[in-house]
Design an enzyme around this catalytic site. Structure first.
Site, PDB file in Angstrom:
ATOM      1  N   HIS A 160     129.017  37.761  29.824  1.00  0.00           N
ATOM      2  CA  HIS A 160     130.382  38.136  29.430  1.00  0.00           C
ATOM      3  C   HIS A 160     130.445  39.628  29.124  1.00  0.00           C
ATOM      4  CE1 HIS A 160     132.286  34.021  28.247  1.00  0.00           C
ATOM      5  NE2 HIS A 160     131.676  33.992  29.419  1.00  0.00           N
ATOM      6  N   TYR A 215     138.686  35.044  19.796  1.00  0.00           N
ATOM      7  CA  TYR A 215     138.619  35.027  18.328  1.00  0.00           C
ATOM      8  C   TYR A 215     140.055  35.187  17.824  1.00  0.00           C
ATOM      9  CZ  TYR A 215     133.522  35.831  18.509  1.00  0.00           C
ATOM     10  OH  TYR A 215     132.162  35.726  18.734  1.00  0.00           O
ATOM     11  N   PRO A 226     128.592  32.775  10.681  1.00  0.00           N
ATOM     12  CA  PRO A 226     128.452  32.714  12.141  1.00  0.00           C
ATOM     13  C   PRO A 226     129.372  33.663  12.931  1.00  0.00           C
ATOM     14  CG  PRO A 226     129.519  30.726  11.298  1.00  0.00           C
ATOM     15  CD  PRO A 226     129.031  31.490  10.107  1.00  0.00           C
ATOM     16  N   LYS A 257     125.363  36.400  15.097  1.00  0.00           N
ATOM     17  CA  LYS A 257     124.190  37.268  14.922  1.00  0.00           C
ATOM     18  C   LYS A 257     122.906  36.531  14.535  1.00  0.00           C
ATOM     19  CE  LYS A 257     126.040  41.204  15.753  1.00  0.00           C
ATOM     20  NZ  LYS A 257     126.132  41.020  17.197  1.00  0.00           N
ATOM     21  N   TYR A 297     128.998  44.174  18.151  1.00  0.00           N
ATOM     22  CA  TYR A 297     129.052  42.823  18.746  1.00  0.00           C
ATOM     23  C   TYR A 297     127.934  42.623  19.773  1.00  0.00           C
ATOM     24  CZ  TYR A 297     130.955  38.461  20.490  1.00  0.00           C
ATOM     25  OH  TYR A 297     131.106  37.133  20.821  1.00  0.00           O
TER      26      TYR A 297
HETATM   27  P1  FAD Z   1     115.855  27.620  12.419  1.00  0.00           P
HETATM   28  O1  FAD Z   1     116.537  27.479  13.724  1.00  0.00           O
HETATM   29  O2  FAD Z   1     116.513  27.058  11.212  1.00  0.00           O
HETATM   30  O3  FAD Z   1     114.409  26.982  12.579  1.00  0.00           O
HETATM   31  C1  FAD Z   1     113.585  26.702  11.483  1.00  0.00           C
HETATM   32  C2  FAD Z   1     112.669  25.556  11.861  1.00  0.00           C
HETATM   33  O4  FAD Z   1     111.755  25.313  10.805  1.00  0.00           O
HETATM   34  C3  FAD Z   1     113.418  24.262  12.072  1.00  0.00           C
HETATM   35  O5  FAD Z   1     113.041  23.688  13.297  1.00  0.00           O
HETATM   36  C4  FAD Z   1     113.022  23.402  10.894  1.00  0.00           C
HETATM   37  O6  FAD Z   1     113.006  22.022  11.212  1.00  0.00           O
HETATM   38  C5  FAD Z   1     111.630  23.935  10.596  1.00  0.00           C
HETATM   39  N1  FAD Z   1     111.198  23.746   9.219  1.00  0.00           N
HETATM   40  C6  FAD Z   1     111.905  23.849   8.078  1.00  0.00           C
HETATM   41  N2  FAD Z   1     111.143  23.602   7.000  1.00  0.00           N
HETATM   42  C7  FAD Z   1     109.901  23.348   7.481  1.00  0.00           C
HETATM   43  C8  FAD Z   1     108.671  23.019   6.859  1.00  0.00           C
HETATM   44  N3  FAD Z   1     108.574  22.923   5.530  1.00  0.00           N
HETATM   45  N4  FAD Z   1     107.598  22.818   7.639  1.00  0.00           N
HETATM   46  C9  FAD Z   1     107.673  22.918   8.994  1.00  0.00           C
HETATM   47  N5  FAD Z   1     108.817  23.216   9.634  1.00  0.00           N
HETATM   48  C10 FAD Z   1     109.919  23.432   8.886  1.00  0.00           C
HETATM   49  N6  FAD Z   1     124.178  31.341  14.780  1.00  0.00           N
HETATM   50  C11 FAD Z   1     124.961  31.897  15.660  1.00  0.00           C
HETATM   51  O7  FAD Z   1     124.668  33.039  16.039  1.00  0.00           O
HETATM   52  N7  FAD Z   1     126.056  31.224  16.152  1.00  0.00           N
HETATM   53  C12 FAD Z   1     126.353  29.933  15.759  1.00  0.00           C
HETATM   54  O8  FAD Z   1     127.304  29.330  16.228  1.00  0.00           O
HETATM   55  C13 FAD Z   1     125.531  29.308  14.819  1.00  0.00           C
HETATM   56  N8  FAD Z   1     125.757  28.044  14.400  1.00  0.00           N
HETATM   57  C14 FAD Z   1     124.906  27.477  13.471  1.00  0.00           C
HETATM   58  C15 FAD Z   1     125.115  26.167  13.013  1.00  0.00           C
HETATM   59  C16 FAD Z   1     124.263  25.588  12.046  1.00  0.00           C
HETATM   60  C17 FAD Z   1     124.504  24.175  11.545  1.00  0.00           C
HETATM   61  C18 FAD Z   1     123.184  26.364  11.526  1.00  0.00           C
HETATM   62  C19 FAD Z   1     122.268  25.767  10.464  1.00  0.00           C
HETATM   63  C20 FAD Z   1     122.980  27.655  12.011  1.00  0.00           C
HETATM   64  C21 FAD Z   1     123.827  28.218  12.974  1.00  0.00           C
HETATM   65  N9  FAD Z   1     123.618  29.516  13.470  1.00  0.00           N
HETATM   66  C22 FAD Z   1     124.438  30.063  14.368  1.00  0.00           C
HETATM   67  C23 FAD Z   1     122.512  30.307  13.086  1.00  0.00           C
HETATM   68  C24 FAD Z   1     121.386  30.238  14.106  1.00  0.00           C
HETATM   69  O9  FAD Z   1     121.345  28.987  14.711  1.00  0.00           O
HETATM   70  C25 FAD Z   1     120.133  30.548  13.326  1.00  0.00           C
HETATM   71  O10 FAD Z   1     120.244  31.884  12.870  1.00  0.00           O
HETATM   72  C26 FAD Z   1     118.851  30.365  14.120  1.00  0.00           C
HETATM   73  O11 FAD Z   1     118.629  28.985  14.338  1.00  0.00           O
HETATM   74  C27 FAD Z   1     117.692  30.968  13.353  1.00  0.00           C
HETATM   75  O12 FAD Z   1     116.486  30.579  13.931  1.00  0.00           O
HETATM   76  P2  FAD Z   1     115.203  30.359  13.056  1.00  0.00           P
HETATM   77  O13 FAD Z   1     114.148  29.999  14.016  1.00  0.00           O
HETATM   78  O14 FAD Z   1     115.019  31.503  12.134  1.00  0.00           O
HETATM   79  O15 FAD Z   1     115.557  29.146  12.076  1.00  0.00           O
HETATM   80  C1  DHB Z   2     129.667  30.833  19.265  1.00  0.00           C
HETATM   81  C2  DHB Z   2     129.327  30.932  17.952  1.00  0.00           C
HETATM   82  C3  DHB Z   2     129.698  32.060  17.247  1.00  0.00           C
HETATM   83  O1  DHB Z   2     129.350  32.195  15.966  1.00  0.00           O
HETATM   84  C4  DHB Z   2     130.402  33.078  17.848  1.00  0.00           C
HETATM   85  O2  DHB Z   2     130.772  34.159  17.144  1.00  0.00           O
HETATM   86  C5  DHB Z   2     130.719  32.960  19.175  1.00  0.00           C
HETATM   87  C6  DHB Z   2     130.352  31.832  19.883  1.00  0.00           C
HETATM   88  C7  DHB Z   2     129.274  29.617  20.012  1.00  0.00           C
HETATM   89  O3  DHB Z   2     128.632  28.741  19.428  1.00  0.00           O
HETATM   90  O4  DHB Z   2     129.616  29.522  21.189  1.00  0.00           O
END
Ligand code: FAD
Ligand code: DHB
Length: 401
Positions: free
Chosen positions: A72, A201, A300, A304, A392
């Site tokens: 995009h 948005y 969200p 980021k 962005y």
């Molecule tokens: P996570 O993806 O949280 O991974 C952490 C991992 O550690 C998980 O698999 C968990 O099961 C594991 N874990 C936890 N505790 C333990 C333990 N004690 N022992 C072993 N393993 C463990 N970001 C966006 O940019 N856009 C979005 O739309 C968006 N939607 C989201 C919706 C939800 C419900 C959530 C929770 C987050 C969302 N985010 C979004 C944020 C984005 O998904 C996260 O920033 C991203 O997943 C971060 O990755 P990570 O690997 O740091 O953490």
């Molecule tokens: C999506 C999530 C976001 O937080 C955003 O700013 C744009 C798109 C998505 O899940 O598609």
């Protein structure tokens, strides 16, 4: 068991780090508390910044993103029933973002690790990181009903906001910064092609709405499906929203003068995401490195979270490789400060974008006029639009800037 790097958590941060270390011949063991199906199905982020896309390609994990992901070059801002396109690429010298689901990134990284890398243990829950400030740290974990110990040279705490790694930094050395937001997002996936070809948005008196999408997937070449979000009060039960009510509310919030109606379809997933801004400092304690959501959360808006996690582990992998190859600990020593500079830029961007586009329950009419004035500036002034587009499409990774 003993390894060089104990990686706690198999989200995007832990999985990409494991891949980067595999590629450099550095041993690691990944501990993940959930099962594989759960990790692969968890609906989360969908927007990859240019830097994230480049990092996945460099890690040999970008093929499906390039095949199925959607590039995009702009987004649309809607307010006061009018549409304003922000031409991200024109404003940033050609940068863009990719619509490609986090679930798909994780599936590919898991498959790569299992095929070509070291151990990845599902159902292995870390209980504690110990002796992080010595040269023999270890992770206690529970796997297959038994308590185990993973001894290592370094620990990467990639276990998200609810993980245990952060607790290994002594409180006296820790500073946390936090803001909660008086709203949440109700997110749905719907089996219908998106109503607009770019992300929308929308700021509306009834609250924020976002029209996004997910590629068809599976290399089918089919039409993308819709991913849509609505601002709702915190603590909302997703089940309390009927499907027709969701579509009606989305329709109201994105409506423009003379605009098309929203295409409706079967809703296949529905969940509420809380909103939080949070930073844990420092991101390193001795031989423990925190990465991704374990160290910081952004609301969200602006997408980021996943992109920050990728920046952290790219920085960490570079630091560990440089230390192994040259003995120079400079990258390791600078890890926390390097990451935090980018983290705070993203916190600021996510904060301002969230504040601008949502309906704050306590906002005065004056506050709302100020928000509209800022939106007018972003959509009417090239300098303001450029600043927005740079934020962005992504703040450069540490040491790439
Ligand atoms: P996570 O993806 O949280 O991974 C952490 C991992 O550690 C998980 O698999 C968990 O099961 C594991 N874990 C936890 N505790 C333990 C333990 N004690 N022992 C072993 N393993 C463990 N970001 C966006 O940019 N856009 C979005 O739309 C968006 N939607 C989201 C919706 C939800 C419900 C959530 C929770 C987050 C969302 N985010 C979004 C944020 C984005 O998904 C996260 O920033 C991203 O997943 C971060 O990755 P990570 O690997 O740091 O953490
Ligand atoms: C999506 C999530 C976001 O937080 C955003 O700013 C744009 C798109 C998505 O899940 O598609």
């Amino acid at each position: 068991m003993r390894t060089t790097v104990a990686i706690v958590g198999a989200g995007p941060a832990g999985l990409l780090l494991a891949r980067l270390l595999d590629a450099e011949g550095i041993e690691s063991v990944v501990l993940e508390s959930r099962d594989r199906a759960h990790v692969e199905r968890r609906q989360r982020a969908g927007i990859l910044e240019q830097g994230t896309a480049d990092a996945l390609r460099a890690a040999g994990a970008g093929a499906r993103m390039d095949r199925e992901g959607l590039r995009h070059t702009g987004i649309e801002l809607r307010f006061d029933r009018r549409r304003h396109r922000v031409d991200l690429s024109a404003l940033t010298g050609g940068r863009s973002v990719y619509v490609h689901a986090q679930t798909e990134v994780c599936k590919d990284l898991i498959a790569l690790r299992l095929r070509t890398g070291g151990p990845l243990l599902f159902g292995a829950r870390a209980l504690a990181v110990e002796d992080a400030d010595t040269d023999r740290p270890r992770v206690r974990y529970r796997h297959g009903g038994r308590d185990e110990v993973l001894e290592c040279s370094y620990v990467a705490g990639c276990d998200g906001y609810w993980g245990v790694s952060r607790a290994a930094v002594p409180p006296a050395l820790t500073r946390t910064y936090e803001r909660s937001w008086p709203y949440a997002w109700l997110g749905i996936l719907a089996d219908v092609p998106p109503s607009h070809h770019e992300l929308v948005y929308a700021r509306h008196d009834r609250g924020f709405a976002l029209l996004s999408m997910r590629p068809a997937g599976g290399g089918t070449g089919g039409a993308p499906v819709s991913r849509l979000y609505l601002q709702v009060p915190p603590g909302t039960d997703a089940a309390s929203w009927g499907d027709a009510d969701i579509w009606d509310e989305l329709e109201r919030r994105v409506e423009t003068d003379g605009g098309r109606r929203l295409a409706r379809g079967a809703i296949t997933a529905k969940a509420v995401t809380p909103m939080r801004s949070y930073v844990h400092e420092p991101m390193r304690h001795g031989r423990l490195f925190l990465a991704g959501d374990a160290a910081h959360i952004v609301p969200p808006t602006g997408a980021k979270g996943l992109n920050l996690a990728v920046g952290d582990v790219v920085t960490l992998a570079r630091a560990l490789v440089a230390h192994r190859d040259t003995g120079d600990p400079a990258g390791i020593d600078a890890y926390s400060a390097d990451c935090l500079r980018r983290v705070w830029q993203a916190e600021h961007f996510s904060y301002t974008m969230t504040d601008l586009l949502h309906r704050h329950p306590d906002a005065s009419p004056f506050d709302d006029r100020l928000r509209r004035a800022r939106l007018d500036r972003i959509t009417g002034c090239r300098a303001a639009a450029t600043d927005f587009a740079e934020g962005y499409t992504g703040i450069p990774f540490p040491r790439d800037a």
